[in-house]
Design an enzyme around this catalytic site. Structure first.
Site, PDB file in Angstrom:
ATOM      1  CE  LYS A   1      -3.295  -2.864  -0.040  1.00  0.00           C
ATOM      2  NZ  LYS A   1      -3.926  -3.203  -1.323  1.00  0.00           N
TER       3      LYS A   1
ATOM      4  N   GLY B   1      -8.017  -3.373   3.928  1.00  0.00           N
ATOM      5  CA  GLY B   1      -9.174  -3.846   4.682  1.00  0.00           C
ATOM      6  C   GLY B   1      -9.168  -3.551   6.168  1.00  0.00           C
TER       7      GLY B   1
ATOM      8  CD  GLU C   1      -2.958   7.778   4.218  1.00  0.00           C
ATOM      9  OE1 GLU C   1      -4.100   7.608   4.687  1.00  0.00           O
ATOM     10  OE2 GLU C   1      -2.582   7.309   3.151  1.00  0.00           O
TER      11      GLU C   1
ATOM     12  CG  HIS D   1     -14.891   3.231  -0.553  1.00  0.00           C
ATOM     13  ND1 HIS D   1     -14.112   2.215  -0.047  1.00  0.00           N
ATOM     14  CD2 HIS D   1     -14.945   3.023  -1.881  1.00  0.00           C
ATOM     15  CE1 HIS D   1     -13.710   1.439  -1.049  1.00  0.00           C
ATOM     16  NE2 HIS D   1     -14.209   1.901  -2.167  1.00  0.00           N
TER      17      HIS D   1
ATOM     18  CG  ASN E   1      -9.393  -2.978  -4.861  1.00  0.00           C
ATOM     19  OD1 ASN E   1      -8.612  -3.221  -3.949  1.00  0.00           O
ATOM     20  ND2 ASN E   1     -10.472  -2.259  -4.689  1.00  0.00           N
TER      21      ASN E   1
ATOM     22  NE  ARG F   1     -11.520  -7.531  -5.627  1.00  0.00           N
ATOM     23  CZ  ARG F   1     -11.062  -6.726  -4.671  1.00  0.00           C
ATOM     24  NH1 ARG F   1      -9.760  -6.620  -4.475  1.00  0.00           N
ATOM     25  NH2 ARG F   1     -11.881  -6.003  -3.925  1.00  0.00           N
TER      26      ARG F   1
ATOM     27  NE  ARG G   1     -20.751  -6.389  -1.753  1.00  0.00           N
ATOM     28  CZ  ARG G   1     -19.433  -6.488  -1.671  1.00  0.00           C
ATOM     29  NH1 ARG G   1     -18.884  -7.395  -0.875  1.00  0.00           N
ATOM     30  NH2 ARG G   1     -18.664  -5.676  -2.359  1.00  0.00           N
TER      31      ARG G   1
HETATM   32  C1  MV4 Z   1      -8.462   6.305   5.998  1.00  0.00           C
HETATM   33  C2  MV4 Z   1      -9.578   6.882   6.640  1.00  0.00           C
HETATM   34  C3  MV4 Z   1      -9.476   8.212   7.024  1.00  0.00           C
HETATM   35  N1  MV4 Z   1      -8.319   8.905   6.806  1.00  0.00           N
HETATM   36  N2  MV4 Z   1      -7.357   7.047   5.803  1.00  0.00           N
HETATM   37  C4  MV4 Z   1     -10.174   1.824   5.808  1.00  0.00           C
HETATM   38  C5  MV4 Z   1      -9.681   0.656   5.025  1.00  0.00           C
HETATM   39  C6  MV4 Z   1      -8.428   1.093   4.386  1.00  0.00           C
HETATM   40  N3  MV4 Z   1      -8.324   0.557   3.096  1.00  0.00           N
HETATM   41  C7  MV4 Z   1      -8.478   2.576   4.395  1.00  0.00           C
HETATM   42  N4  MV4 Z   1      -9.448   2.967   5.355  1.00  0.00           N
HETATM   43  C8  MV4 Z   1      -9.556   4.255   5.785  1.00  0.00           C
HETATM   44  N5  MV4 Z   1      -8.475   5.035   5.583  1.00  0.00           N
HETATM   45  C9  MV4 Z   1      -7.297   8.306   6.210  1.00  0.00           C
HETATM   46  N6  MV4 Z   1      -6.165   8.997   6.014  1.00  0.00           N
HETATM   47  C10 MV4 Z   1     -10.722   6.099   6.826  1.00  0.00           C
HETATM   48  C11 MV4 Z   1     -10.707   4.764   6.428  1.00  0.00           C
HETATM   49  C12 MV4 Z   1     -11.914   4.019   6.696  1.00  0.00           C
HETATM   50  C13 MV4 Z   1     -12.748   3.577   5.651  1.00  0.00           C
HETATM   51  C14 MV4 Z   1     -12.457   3.810   4.314  1.00  0.00           C
HETATM   52  C15 MV4 Z   1     -13.270   3.362   3.317  1.00  0.00           C
HETATM   53  C16 MV4 Z   1     -14.420   2.666   3.622  1.00  0.00           C
HETATM   54  C17 MV4 Z   1     -14.753   2.400   4.933  1.00  0.00           C
HETATM   55  C18 MV4 Z   1     -13.919   2.842   5.959  1.00  0.00           C
HETATM   56  C19 MV4 Z   1     -14.253   2.577   7.288  1.00  0.00           C
HETATM   57  C20 MV4 Z   1     -13.430   3.024   8.296  1.00  0.00           C
HETATM   58  C21 MV4 Z   1     -12.261   3.724   7.985  1.00  0.00           C
END
Ligand code: MV4
Length: 455
Positions: free
Chosen positions: A118, A166, A202, A210, A292, A294, A339
């Site tokens: 990542k 994840g 970060e 998202h 991703n 895929r 889903r």
């Molecule tokens: C973050 C964030 C807030 N700020 N990064 C969660 C999974 C991982 N792939 C990245 N994630 C997050 N990164 C920063 N700098 C909040 C999350 C996050 C989140 C992101 C997407 C979908 C659901 C989530 C649930 C909790 C936290």
């Protein structure tokens, strides 16, 4: 250009069926693989040929490159489609296919490996001009360096595993006093899960959404995008609802995010279908999160709105077709996917495998159901809990929502608990209906009581 005659699908369930359908429309023969517990599964029946590759445990069947390659060799398959999950993002498997002269329908090993790391993926995207969240330059050497960076950018910050994804090995740190604990916790969790304790820092993006961009690359430097998907409705990093378009993305933001995703994918000479995930802040600034490599579970919402078959596109670029980087399929209407999992939403979404005694899937205008379930099907406890994807398409979001509510009411699954009641309540939630939500939405979503059966 080399036409593919026969494709082996290294997967099971609805995605195996999904790939088989497109292959047959294209005149391509299919080989299913199955574990002993899946001998009565639909993908086995719908493929032209089927090969048993081992016992129920994935580690002894769907995750065994040697058995998959052997199955491809004895059946004369010239390509392998990995679906999602299992070996879909396994760099070594992509390499093994290449070494055995079998076309892997997806990117090369190098690209998969890069996107799996990542912090490296983030650096590469940054270099390509994709916006990233402010933070450390790559991984941090020790806690002193990490704390200095955190103090510089200011709390709250996130500590994230370099090998992660994840949510594993990820910690939110609201204030300086919590830093040491969070840092050490993230490192040991990352070490336990990935055998790699490295982390990066970060700035925390508050109340993010998202939003992800679907891309397709031809491996010759051309990439196109298919617009975005809104995926903020998640529980413990498991998506439950996805939609296209996103309620917060307008044409201007779509172009910006799409162009950024294309720049990123072009920088790695991307081949195949891929998804560039972004966090979108409350101020609508967006930042690269992960890529991703895929086809994703939620690809159907994009297919409905762009009227494209993404699996066909995957196969075509694998056959050497080029992508026109200036082209972009128009988007029309709105699609929502729910889903349907074999889980009890009244009991904290606990897994509920078992026998489906009755099954009636909804239909009618604007309704698509991607499933491998049927009446009499036994859901094995061995794999994931998803039993169907219900996709509703309408002219507007509101129209799609009305179709979804109707389809959920029509859906009959007996014998196991499912997430259908959750979706019924969510589709009537005022904030959801208004499109006003972020990734924390389900943290305080309360299910209404389970109705007590009468009689
Ligand atoms: C973050 C964030 C807030 N700020 N990064 C969660 C999974 C991982 N792939 C990245 N994630 C997050 N990164 C920063 N700098 C909040 C999350 C996050 C989140 C992101 C997407 C979908 C659901 C989530 C649930 C909790 C936290």
């Amino acid at each position: 250009m080399s036409d593919l005659q026969k494709i082996l699908i290294a997967n099971r369930g609805e995605i195996a069926l999904r790939v088989i359908r497109t292959c047959h429309e294209m005149g391509i023969n299919t080989v299913a693989v199955y574990s002993t517990i899946d001998r009565d599964a639909l993908h086995v029946r719908f493929a032209n040929e089927a090969v048993c590759i081992g016992p129920a445990a994935s580690s002894e069947s769907y995750l065994r490159p040697d058995r998959l390659i052997a199955a491809a060799e004895v059946t004369g398959a010239d390509a392998i489609h990995p679906g999602y999950g299992f070996l879909a993002e396994n760099a070594e498997f992509s390499q093994i296919c290449a070494d055995n002269d079998i076309e892997f329908i997806g990117p090369d090993a190098e690209t998969i490996r890069l996107m799996g790391e990542k912090s490296k993926a983030k650096e590469r995207m940054h270099a390509a001009g994709v916006p990233i969240v402010e933070g450390s330059d790559g991984t941090v050497a020790d806690i002193d360096e990490a704390f200095e960076i955190a103090s510089d950018i200011g709390f709250p910050v996130m500590v994230k595993a370099a090998a992660g994804g994840g949510g594993t090995g990820m910690r939110l740190v609201r204030e300086a006093e919590e830093f040491e604990n969070a840092f050490n916790g993230a490192r040991s969790e990352a070490d336990a899960a990935f055998g790699n304790p490295e982390v990066y820092i970060e700035k925390f993006v508050e109340k993010p959404r998202h939003v992800e961009i679907q891309v397709l690359g031809d491996g010759k430097g051309n990439v196109m995008h298919f617009g975005e998907r809104e995926c903020s409705i998640q529980r413990r990093h498991q998506k439950l609802v996805e939609e296209c378009p996103s309620p917060i993305v307008d044409q201007e933001l779509r172009e910006e995010m799409g162009e950024a995703a294309i720049r990123g994918a072009e920088a790695v000479n991307y081949e195949g279908a891929g998804t560039v995930e972004f966090l979108v802040g409350a101020d609508r600034n967006f930042y690269f999160m992960e890529m991703n490599t895929r086809i994703q579970v939620e690809h159907p919402v994009t297919e409905e709105v762009t009227d494209c078959d993404l699996v066909e596109h995957q196969i075509r670029v694998s056959m050497g077709e080029t992508v026109d980087g200036d082209e972009r399929p128009p988007m029309e209407g709105h699609a929502i996917e729910c889903r349907i999992n074999a889980e009890n939403p009244f009991q904290n979404f606990s897994p509920a495998p078992g026998d489906i005694t009755a099954f009636h899937q909804p239909g009618g205008h604007g309704i698509r159901v991607d499933t491998a379930a049927y009446a009499g099907y036994r859901i094995p406890p061995t794999y994931d809990s998803m039993i169907a994807k219900l996709i509703a398409y309408g002219k507007t979001r509101d129209h799609a929502l009305r179709k979804m509510r109707r389809a959920l009411d029509e859906f009959v699954v007996e014998g196991v608990q499912t997430t259908i009641p959750f979706h019924q309540q969510l589709m009537n939630d005022e904030r959801f209906k208004q499109g006003r939500f972020d990734t924390r939405f389900l943290d305080d979503f309360e299910m209404e009581e389970e109705p007590v059966p009468v009689g």
